[in-house]
Structure formats: structure tokens, C-alpha cells
Design a protein around this motif. Structure first.
Motif, PDB file in Angstrom:
ATOM      1  N   VAL A   1     -30.117 -74.282  -8.290  1.00 14.62           N
ATOM      2  CA  VAL A   1     -29.047 -73.497  -8.918  1.00 14.62           C
ATOM      3  C   VAL A   1     -29.438 -72.027  -8.828  1.00 14.62           C
ATOM      4  CG1 VAL A   1     -27.883 -72.975 -11.105  1.00 14.62           C
ATOM      5  CG2 VAL A   1     -28.397 -75.359 -10.500  1.00 14.62           C
ATOM      6  N   GLY A   2     -28.501 -71.202  -8.369  1.00 12.15           N
ATOM      7  CA  GLY A   2     -28.812 -69.782  -8.203  1.00 12.15           C
ATOM      8  C   GLY A   2     -27.757 -68.876  -8.802  1.00 12.15           C
TER       9      GLY A   2
ATOM     10  N   PHE B   1     -25.962 -69.166   0.108  1.00  9.43           N
ATOM     11  CA  PHE B   1     -26.662 -70.050  -0.846  1.00  9.43           C
ATOM     12  C   PHE B   1     -25.865 -71.363  -0.988  1.00  9.43           C
ATOM     13  CE2 PHE B   1     -29.202 -66.923  -3.843  1.00  9.43           C
ATOM     14  CZ  PHE B   1     -30.001 -66.561  -2.782  1.00  9.43           C
ATOM     15  N   ALA B   2     -24.549 -71.226  -1.176  1.00 10.44           N
ATOM     16  CA  ALA B   2     -23.711 -72.428  -1.374  1.00 10.44           C
ATOM     17  C   ALA B   2     -23.705 -73.285  -0.117  1.00 10.44           C
ATOM     18  CB  ALA B   2     -22.295 -72.007  -1.759  1.00 10.44           C
TER      19      ALA B   2
ATOM     20  N   VAL C   1     -23.908 -72.158  -7.230  1.00  7.02           N
ATOM     21  CA  VAL C   1     -24.068 -70.706  -7.330  1.00  7.02           C
ATOM     22  C   VAL C   1     -23.217 -70.102  -8.449  1.00  7.02           C
ATOM     23  CG1 VAL C   1     -23.959 -68.524  -6.067  1.00  7.02           C
ATOM     24  CG2 VAL C   1     -24.453 -70.627  -4.841  1.00  7.02           C
ATOM     25  N   VAL C   2     -23.854 -69.255  -9.262  1.00  9.00           N
ATOM     26  CA  VAL C   2     -23.117 -68.431 -10.217  1.00  9.00           C
ATOM     27  C   VAL C   2     -22.815 -67.104  -9.520  1.00  9.00           C
ATOM     28  CG1 VAL C   2     -23.197 -67.250 -12.441  1.00  9.00           C
ATOM     29  CG2 VAL C   2     -24.227 -69.518 -12.196  1.00  9.00           C
ATOM     30  N   VAL C   3     -21.528 -66.875  -9.291  1.00  7.51           N
ATOM     31  CA  VAL C   3     -21.057 -65.668  -8.621  1.00  7.51           C
ATOM     32  C   VAL C   3     -20.761 -64.654  -9.720  1.00  7.51           C
ATOM     33  CG1 VAL C   3     -19.183 -64.737  -7.193  1.00  7.51           C
ATOM     34  CG2 VAL C   3     -20.120 -66.997  -6.693  1.00  7.51           C
TER      35      VAL C   3
ATOM     36  N   GLY D   1     -16.332 -76.390   0.668  1.00  3.86           N
ATOM     37  CA  GLY D   1     -17.035 -77.590   0.204  1.00  3.86           C
ATOM     38  C   GLY D   1     -18.212 -77.297  -0.719  1.00  3.86           C
ATOM     39  N   GLY D   2     -18.391 -76.066  -1.141  1.00  4.14           N
ATOM     40  CA  GLY D   2     -19.515 -75.712  -2.008  1.00  4.14           C
ATOM     41  C   GLY D   2     -19.149 -75.753  -3.482  1.00  4.14           C
ATOM     42  N   ILE D   3     -20.149 -75.486  -4.323  1.00  4.38           N
ATOM     43  CA  ILE D   3     -19.955 -75.507  -5.780  1.00  4.38           C
ATOM     44  C   ILE D   3     -20.359 -74.152  -6.339  1.00  4.38           C
ATOM     45  CG2 ILE D   3     -20.700 -76.574  -7.951  1.00  4.38           C
ATOM     46  CD1 ILE D   3     -21.252 -79.136  -6.301  1.00  4.38           C
ATOM     47  N   ALA D   4     -19.448 -73.518  -7.102  1.00  4.34           N
ATOM     48  CA  ALA D   4     -19.743 -72.180  -7.627  1.00  4.34           C
ATOM     49  C   ALA D   4     -18.957 -71.921  -8.905  1.00  4.34           C
ATOM     50  CB  ALA D   4     -19.398 -71.125  -6.584  1.00  4.34           C
ATOM     51  N   LEU D   5     -19.455 -70.941  -9.668  1.00  6.52           N
ATOM     52  CA  LEU D   5     -18.824 -70.537 -10.918  1.00  6.52           C
ATOM     53  C   LEU D   5     -18.680 -69.017 -10.912  1.00  6.52           C
ATOM     54  CD1 LEU D   5     -18.192 -71.163 -14.050  1.00  6.52           C
ATOM     55  CD2 LEU D   5     -20.597 -70.506 -14.408  1.00  6.52           C
TER      56      LEU D   5
END
Ligand SMILES: NC(=O)c1ccc[n+]([C@@H]2O[C@H](COP(=O)([O-])OP(=O)(O)OC[C@H]3O[C@@H](n4cnc5c(N)ncnc54)[C@H](O)[C@@H]3O)[C@@H](O)[C@H]2O)c1
Length: 269
Positions: free
Chosen positions: A8-9, A26-27, A33-35, A54-58
Motif C-alpha cells: 500500500v502506498g 505504483f498501481a 495507492v492513496v492519490v 484495473g488498479g485500486i486507488a483512493l
């Protein structure tokens, strides 16, 4: 693909430029990733693009001038994704109006530059390390600058802040290395999006030409040049590298300053 799997970054300043490129890479490499940015519209756009790929981010609001908001950003990573492995302290205040030579320096500008460009790195690090330690360590990447290594005719506060970032990077690496926290700095030199280069107005065009000329590489940098280095520093591939400042500047700072004049005079020294 997968170089940051299960990690997690957080990337600050991730709504544009190098931060955007880094958050996306990163994603792509498997991190959640926290954007983080003060520009929420931009952060949401970046998250939407990561998710579409297809990535996961907030998307997370942060003002790096505010200790409370920086702490909230770190807690958002923990609350949303359960852990924190990577912090890229990338955002900076890039307003150089009062940041001139040392005699002409505006004191307010000096203090604000230190608050946004140096204190923010301390605070990100201060709040991130305890969360990283809950899962055995992590990697902190601080964005310094060529300005932290060599001086210019103005931007005295920016340069001092970016030099401070290098010092803070080493303190962090020394103090927390045995607990498996690594900390490295990236020192970019003239990095611009291709679209900015293409549509650069006259004064910037001239600067781009000068920098292109004095670098050892055929071109100036683009955000992906920095993102590629950040992924390496975030990943376990760089497990034995800490406390370093790595220039990503096309060899700008390695050249003997006499080389330009020697070339101009066509000497074969
Ligand atoms: N571009 C270069 O040539 C260059 C060279 C050396 C170092 N750097 C450093 O690289 C980093 C990124 O620069 P860039 O060129 O990608 O910049 P950029 O302007 O493209 O992006 C900076 C991002 O930071 C965000 N931001 C600004 N103030 C903020 C605040 N108070 N809180 C949270 N977010 C904030 C902006 O909204 C923006 O999304 C900076 O630390 C900069 O000092 C850039």
C-alpha cells in the motif's frame, strides 16, 4: 507487473506531473495507492484512470502545509487498505515569486517554502513510520531537486528546503534502518510533460533549450523517468539501498563546468 504486489502506498501531489505518473505506475505494479493532493478534482480523475486500468486507488485530500491533514492522509491509507508500505513525499509549493536572492528574500516566502517543502516531508515521515512499523517496515521516497544540490541565481528558499529534504532523508534512514524503514531521495532536473514542452511559451522554451543543451542525454526529463525510479525505490529490488540521493537529471550535474566553454572554443582537451 507485480513489483509492488500486496503493498500500500501514498503519493502526495499525485494529481499531476511526476506524482500522477508515479501513482499510476505504483498501481500498475500491483500496489493499492492513496492519490493525495490539494486538488481533489485532479486526484479523482487520476483514481478513475487507475481504476479503469484495473488498479485500486483512493483519492485523498491533503494540504501539505497542515499537520492535521497529513496525519489524516496517513490514517486514510490504514483505514482504507489496512497497512502502509510506501510513502512518496512528492508534493511541493512551486510559487517562486518572492523567492529570489538572499538579500532580496521575502521572509514570509522563506517561511512558507520551509513549511510546504521541508516541514511537510518531516510530518509525512513522522506520521507514516509508526503505521509502517505495524507491518514490519516500509520505503519512504522524498522528492528533492537538482536545486537541493547546486545553486541558482534565485530560488534561495526552495534550494535550502530541497537541501533540507536530503538531510532529513539521511536522518530517517539512519534512525529507522534497523527497523526496516528505508528512505531515499530523488533529485529531478528539469522534468516536464511532453504536452508542456510542445506548447511552452517563449521564456520556458528558451529554458528548455538551454537545459536540453547542457544535459548529457538527448532530451529533458518526463514524469515517467521519475516514476520508474520511484517504483524501484519503493520495491524490494532496492532492499539494500537507503539514505541515498539519486539524481534523475540526464547527467545535468556530472559535467565539468569547463566542458561547455571547451566545446565552444573547439578545443580537444
Ligand atoms: N518539474 C521539475 O523540473 C522538477 C525539478 C526538480 C524537482 N521537482 C520536484 O518534483 C515534485 C513534483 O513536481 P512536478 O513538476 O511534478 O509538479 P506539478 O506542479 O506537476 O505537481 C505538483 C502537485 O502538487 C500538488 N500540490 C501543490 N500544493 C499542494 C499542497 N499544499 N498540498 C498538497 N498537494 C499540493 C498540486 O496540486 C500538483 O498536483 C516537487 O517536489 C518539485 O519540487 C520538480
Amino acid at each position: 507487473m507485480g513489483r509492488l504486489e500486496n503493498k500500500v502506498g501514498i503519493v502526495t501531489g499525485a494529481a499531476s506531473g511526476m506524482g500522477e505518473a508515479t501513482a499510476k505506475l505504483f498501481a500498475q505494479e500491483g500496489a493499492k495507492v492513496v492519490v493525495a493532493d490539494i486538488n481533489m478534482e485532479g486526484a479523482k480523475r487520476v483514481v478513475a484512470e487507475i481504476e479503469a486500468a484495473g488498479g485500486i486507488a483512493l483519492a485523498q485530500y491533503v494540504d501539505i502545509g497542515s499537520p492535521e491533514k497529513i496525519e489524516e492522509m496517513v490514517l486514510a491509507a490504514k483505514n482504507e487498505f489496512g497497512r502502509l508500505d510506501i510513502l512518496h513525499n512528492n508534493a511541493a509549493r512551486l510559487d517562486f515569486k518572492g523567492d529570489v536572492d538572499v538579500v532580496g528574500m521575502d521572509v514570509f516566502e522563506w517561511d512558507e517554502t520551509m513549511r510546504f517543502n521541508l516541514r511537510s516531508v518531516l510530518l509525512g515521515t513522522k506520521y507514516a513510520i509508526p503505521v509502517m512499523l505495524e507491518n514490519g517496515g516500509g520505503s519512504i521516497i522524498n522528492t528533492s531537486s537538482m536545486g537541493g544540490l547546486v545553486s541558482e541565481l534565485g530560488k534561495s528558499a526552495y534550494a535550502a528546503a530541497k537541501a533540507g529534504v536530503i538531510s532529513l532523508t539521511k536522518s530517517t534512514a539512519v534512525q529507522y534502518g534497523k527497523q526496516n524503514i528505508r528512505c531515499n531521495a530523488i533529485a529531478p532536473g528539469m522534468v516536464l510533460n511532453e504536452s508542456v514542452v510542445e506548447h511552452a511559451p517563449e521564456p520556458l522554451r528558451k529554458l528548455i533549450d538551454i537545459y536540453t543543451d547542457v544535459k548529457c542525454t538527448p532530451r529533458i526529463g518526463n514524469p515517467m523517468d521519475i516514476a520508474n525510479l520511484a517504483v524501484f525505490l519503493a520495491s524490494d529490488e532496492s532492499a539494500f539501498i537507503t539514505g541515498q540521493v539519486i539524481s534523475a537529471d540526464g547527467g545535468l550535474l556530472i559535467k565539468n563546468p569547463a566542458v561547455a566553454e571547451i566545446q565552444k572554443q573547439n578545443l580537444s582537451w
